[in-house]
Design an enzyme around this catalytic site. Sequence first.
Site, short mmCIF file in Angstrom:
data_model
loop_
_atom_site.label_atom_id
_atom_site.label_comp_id
_atom_site.label_asym_id
_atom_site.label_seq_id
_atom_site.Cartn_x
_atom_site.Cartn_y
_atom_site.Cartn_z
N ASN A 7 0.87 -1.06 0.04
CA ASN A 7 0.05 0.04 -0.06
C ASN A 7 0.95 1.24 0.15
O ASN A 7 1.69 1.42 0.84
CB ASN A 7 -0.78 -0.02 1.25
CG ASN A 7 -1.78 1.19 1.06
OD1 ASN A 7 -1.63 2.00 0.70
ND2 ASN A 7 -3.05 0.68 1.82
N HIS A 43 -5.66 3.43 -1.92
CA HIS A 43 -6.75 3.95 -1.11
C HIS A 43 -7.33 5.29 -1.33
O HIS A 43 -6.90 6.11 -0.47
CB HIS A 43 -6.71 3.19 0.26
CG HIS A 43 -8.03 3.32 1.27
ND1 HIS A 43 -8.27 2.81 2.30
CD2 HIS A 43 -9.31 3.94 0.94
CE1 HIS A 43 -9.50 2.75 2.71
NE2 HIS A 43 -10.14 3.84 2.08
N ARG A 45 -9.14 8.43 -0.92
CA ARG A 45 -10.31 9.07 -0.16
C ARG A 45 -10.77 10.38 -0.73
O ARG A 45 -10.35 10.86 -1.71
CB ARG A 45 -9.61 9.22 1.36
CG ARG A 45 -9.45 7.89 2.04
CD ARG A 45 -9.27 8.31 3.59
NE ARG A 45 -9.30 6.80 4.32
CZ ARG A 45 -8.57 6.02 4.49
NH1 ARG A 45 -7.37 6.08 3.93
NH2 ARG A 45 -8.76 4.80 5.14
N GLU A 70 -8.86 0.01 -2.93
CA GLU A 70 -10.11 -0.50 -2.06
C GLU A 70 -10.18 1.14 -1.40
O GLU A 70 -9.66 2.01 -1.50
CB GLU A 70 -9.08 -0.81 -0.74
CG GLU A 70 -7.80 -0.18 0.02
CD GLU A 70 -7.03 -0.81 1.28
OE1 GLU A 70 -7.10 -1.78 1.43
OE2 GLU A 70 -6.55 0.10 1.97
N THR A 100 -7.88 6.28 9.11
CA THR A 100 -7.42 4.95 8.57
C THR A 100 -8.56 3.92 8.79
O THR A 100 -9.55 4.22 9.77
CB THR A 100 -6.27 4.56 9.14
OG1 THR A 100 -5.68 3.04 8.73
CG2 THR A 100 -6.46 4.17 10.72
N HIS A 190 -3.83 -4.81 7.69
CA HIS A 190 -3.96 -3.56 8.80
C HIS A 190 -3.06 -3.92 10.02
O HIS A 190 -3.31 -4.84 10.95
CB HIS A 190 -5.23 -3.24 9.51
CG HIS A 190 -5.35 -2.05 9.94
ND1 HIS A 190 -5.85 -0.83 9.27
CD2 HIS A 190 -5.18 -1.67 11.27
CE1 HIS A 190 -5.75 0.32 10.15
NE2 HIS A 190 -5.45 -0.11 11.45
#
Length: 239
Positions: A7, A43, A45, A70, A100, A190
């Site tokens: 990531n 990811h 956002r 994601e 997060t 995670h």
Amino acid sequence: MTKLSVNINKVATIRNSRGGNIPDVVRIAQDCELFGAQGITVHPRPDERHIRYGDVYEIKSLIKTELNIEGYPSQRFVELVTDVRPAQVTLVPDAPDALTSNRGWDVAANLDKLTGLIELFRSKGIRTSIFVETNPENITCAAKTGTDRIELYTGPYAENYAKDREAAIAPFVEAAKLAGELGLGLNAGHDLSLLNLAWFISQIPSTDEVSIGHALISDALYYGLEKTISMYNNCLNQT
């Protein structure tokens, strides 16, 4: 072998804090695959505080390994995924202002919504994954959506690892067993790190993929990116 997907959000966070294009997020993605990562995770956002939507298009056009996008399935996110068509989309229940990912879906409460999304993404040839905790009901409901995989939220495992690793891994072993019985592929992510990753994989060798960002990028500050990726791959190959 369990695949390592890096990531690269944290790299984009550093870039955005200064402006310009240093560090170059796209080059980092290419270097990660050159150094042995089998996938790249992003990811995006809504506020684009790290990965920008434009980054996703450029990364997809240049990397050769799997791209995993994601995020929370807002309309803009869904449009991005269906346009880019990554190898995999991972659906997470993050609120727009979430720092997060810190919890999995209540799949039962969102069953119709998730089922519709899974159908859409699969019709575009995109592998699907739903971010869940170890609750058996949620995993059973996830299978009903038609998803290809689930991703287990491993925050609680990482938090409790140093206290009692046997107790920390136990619910994840049971969750993985149930996922296998239901025909679901298994991802995890995670707070997995060099400290706790090898034990996780040794106990759950059926894990298809781990997505690791914060710890890996932080370790790269000390060891360098190439060596760090090698170290994480070694953790995955100790079983």
